[in-house]
Design an enzyme around this catalytic site. Structure first.
Site, PDB file in Angstrom:
ATOM      1  N   CYS A 328     -55.349   3.428  80.764  1.00  0.00           N
ATOM      2  CA  CYS A 328     -55.808   4.687  80.186  1.00  0.00           C
ATOM      3  C   CYS A 328     -57.145   5.103  80.806  1.00  0.00           C
ATOM      4  O   CYS A 328     -57.207   5.397  81.993  1.00  0.00           O
ATOM      5  CB  CYS A 328     -55.875   4.566  78.666  1.00  0.00           C
ATOM      6  SG  CYS A 328     -55.932   6.167  77.813  1.00  0.00           S
ATOM      7  N   HIS A 421     -50.618   1.955  76.506  1.00  0.00           N
ATOM      8  CA  HIS A 421     -51.283   0.873  75.780  1.00  0.00           C
ATOM      9  C   HIS A 421     -50.235  -0.083  75.205  1.00  0.00           C
ATOM     10  O   HIS A 421     -49.121   0.324  74.891  1.00  0.00           O
ATOM     11  CB  HIS A 421     -52.116   1.424  74.618  1.00  0.00           C
ATOM     12  CG  HIS A 421     -53.328   2.186  75.039  1.00  0.00           C
ATOM     13  ND1 HIS A 421     -54.491   1.576  75.436  1.00  0.00           N
ATOM     14  CD2 HIS A 421     -53.550   3.522  75.111  1.00  0.00           C
ATOM     15  CE1 HIS A 421     -55.398   2.501  75.727  1.00  0.00           C
ATOM     16  NE2 HIS A 421     -54.851   3.685  75.541  1.00  0.00           N
TER      17      HIS A 421
END
Length: 467
Positions: A328, A421
Site C-alpha cells: 500500500c 493488505h
C-alpha cells in the site's frame, strides 16, 4: 438482552482490547449472541468489513472472537493519525473530511448521535454487548467532549469494570485515583476492579484488594495472570526482535505513521524467522528481505527515510538484489512520484524511484475486501487507500509487470509492491514468500491458528469465573 458490560482502563494499553476479545469469545462459546462495541477508536490499524466500511482492527478481531461478521456499528468513529495534531476522521466506515476540521472539543454534538444509534442498533440484534472504552475515564480535561467512556456507559446503563496493568506498577493507586476522578453517578456504574498481567504468587497482593474496597465500596473481581498470547496488537507495534544469525531475517521499516502493522503477525510467529522493526538508519546488507508497510502519511514517512539514512540503505539493498516488498503506502514510496492534488497528505513528493510507478491521491477512498486466485492459491485480503497507481509513461516498455493482479501490484526484478493488505495471513502466499528466501518450514493457516488462540484466551476468562 442483558445489560451491556463495559471495560475501561486506568491508562492506555491497560489491556482493554484483550479483555473485550477474551470476553467475546467466552460468551460466544457459551452460546450467547454477543457483539463488541467501541464508540471511538484512534488507530492506524484499520480493517474493511464485507460491505466496504472501515473500522478499527481491534473491533474487527473482537467480532471474530464473538463469532459474528465485523460490522461498522461496532466502531462508528475511527480516528487515523496523519500528523502530530491531525487525524482523518472515519464516520460510520467512511471518511468525513468536513468533520475532521472541527475542533476536537466541539465534535461531540456532531458525533454522539451516531454513537448512540450504532449502540442501540447492536443492542436490538444481540443478547450481550461488550463495550471497550478508550484511554482513561479519569481524563477530566476531556469530560465535556467525551463520546467513548462514561458518556457511553451512562447512555446505556452499563456495568463497568475498570482494568489496571499491575505489571507496570502503581495499579492500586491508578484504580483508586481513577475512581475518585469520576462523578458520583459514574462511580455507581463501577461494578468491579480488574488486575491485568499479574506475575507471581497472589499472596503478594496481601490485603490490598480489601483496602481498595474499603476506600471505594468496589470489589476486585478478577486477577488476570500474565498471559502470553498471539492476538494482534490494537495500534502500537510492541514487537521487538534482533537480527539472528542462521535464521531468515526480515527488516520491517517502522517509519512514522506506519499503518496496519498487525498484518505481519503471521510472519513474526513463524519458527526461525526474525522480523526486525527498524526505525533508525543502519545497514540492511545482511537482511534476507525488506518490507515497507502501509503509511497514513507517505510524505512524513518518506521524509523520515531520507533523514534517517534508510532511503539510501534501501536503494543500496535494491542494487544488491535483496527482495524489497512494499504494501500500500509502502509501495507508493517505492515509486517515482506521489502526487497529491487534493492535499490529502503532505503535497507532491518524489518517491524512492525503485518501481516505475506513479501514484496520485484521489479524494475517494478505496475500501473493499478482495478474494483473488493467484498461482493456484486463493488469496483473501483488503484494500484501503486513497492512491491510484499506474506505470509511469516513460517506463511503459520496461520490464515492470503486474504482481498479484493487474492494477493491484507491480514487480520489477527484486522490487515488489501491492495494495492488498493481509497477504501474509494466506498460507499459500506466506509459504511461497518465505520459501523464496530459503526458509524451510510450513506456515499454518492463520485463520485456524487465530481461532485456536481465541479459544485459548476465552477458556482462560471462563476459568476466572468472573462473569
Amino acid at each position: 438482552m442483558t445489560k451491556p458490560i463495559m471495560i475501561m482502563g486506568c491508562t492506555s494499553d491497560a489491556g482493554k482490547s484483550f479483555v473485550v476479545a477474551g470476553l467475546c469469545r467466552m460468551f460466544a462459546n457459551r452460546g450467547v449472541s454477543v457483539a463488541p462495541f467501541k464508540a471511538q477508536n484512534m488507530s492506524n490499524n484499520a480493517a474493511v468489513t464485507a460491505l466496504g466500511a472501515e473500522i478499527g482492527r481491534a473491533q474487527y478481531l473482537q467480532a471474530i472472537a464473538a463469532k459474528v461478521q465485523p460490522d461498522v456499528r461496532m466502531n462508528p468513529v475511527l480516528l487515523k493519525p496523519s500528523a502530530d495534531t491531525q487525524s482523518q476522521l472515519i464516520l460510520n466506515g467512511k471518511p468525513a473530511p468536513e468533520l475532521s476540521n472541527i475542533p476536537w472539543m466541539e465534535r461531540k454534538d456532531h458525533l454522539f448521535e451516531h454513537v448512540e444509534k450504532a449502540l442501540g442498533d447492536l443492542q436490538q440484534d444481540f443478547q450481550q454487548i461488550v463495550i471497550e472504552g478508550a484511554g482513561s475515564p479519569a481524563e477530566v480535561n476531556l469530560r465535556a467532549s467525551d463520546i467513548v467512556n462514561m458518556s457511553v456507559a451512562l447512555a446505556c446503563n452499563a456495568d463497568v469494570y475498570l482494568v489496571a496493568d499491575i505489571d507496570k506498577g502503581g495499579a492500586f493507586a491508578h484504580l483508586l485515583g481513577t475512581y475518585m476522578c469520576l462523578a458520583e453517578a459514574e462511580q455507581k456504574l463501577i461494578k468491579g476492579f480488574v488486575l491485568n498481567k499479574f506475575r507471581g504468587d497472589p499472596l503478594l497482593l496481601g490485603n490490598a484488594m480489601e483496602w481498595l474496597e474499603d476506600k471505594t465500596g468496589v470489589p476486585t473481581v478478577a486477577n488476570i495472570h500474565y498471559f502470553p498470547h498471539r492476538l494482534p496488537e490494537e495500534d502500537t507495534l510492541h514487537h521487538r526482535a534482533e537480527f539472528k544469525s542462521g535464521q531468515i531475517n526480515i527488516a520491517l521499516i517502522a517509519y512514522p505513521y506506519a499503518a496496519n502493522m498487525d498484518e505481519f503477525d503471521n510472519l513474526i510467529h513463524q519458527d526461525n524467522v526474525s522480523v526486525v522493526p527498524l526505525r533508525d538508519g543502519q545497514s540492511l546488507a545482511d537482511f534476507d528481505a525488506i518490507i515497507l508497510p502501509g503509511s497514513k502519511n507517505t510524505a512524513a514517512s518518506l521524509l523520515h527515510l531520507r533523514e534517517s539514512g534508510l532511503a539510501n540503505e534501501i536503494s543500496k539493498a535494491a542494487q544488491r538484489g535483496q527482495p524489497i516488498f512494499g504494501i500500500c503506502g509502502g509501495m507508493q514510496l517505492l515509486g517515482e512520484q506521489i502526487l497529491d492534488p487534493h492535499h490529502i497528505e503532505g503535497g507532491d513528493e518524489q518517491g524512492l524511484g525503485l518501481l516505475p510507478i506513479v501514484t496520485a491521491h484521489a479524494q475517494t477512498k478505496t475500501t473493499k475486501q478482495r478474494d483473488i486466485d493467484w498461482q493456484g492459491f486463493k488469496l483473501s485480503g483488503y484494500e484501503i487507500h486513497h492512491g491510484k497507481t499506474t506505470i509511469s509513461k516513460e517506463s511503459e516498455k520496461t520490464r515492470c509487470k503486474s504482481f498479484i493482479e493487474a492494477d493491484l501490484g507491480w514487480q520489477q526484478g527484486n522490487i515488489y509492491g501491492c495494495y492488498l493488505h493481509g497477504l501474509f495471513d494466506n498460507k499459500g502466499f506466506i509459504n511461497q514468500f518465505l520459501g523464496n528466501l530459503g526458509w524451510v518450514g510450513e506456515a499454518d493457516d492463520h485463520t485456524v491458528s487465530l481461532d485456536a488462540e481465541l479459544n485459548r484466551v476465552g477458556d482462560m476468562f471462563e476459568n476466572l469465573k468472573w462473569l
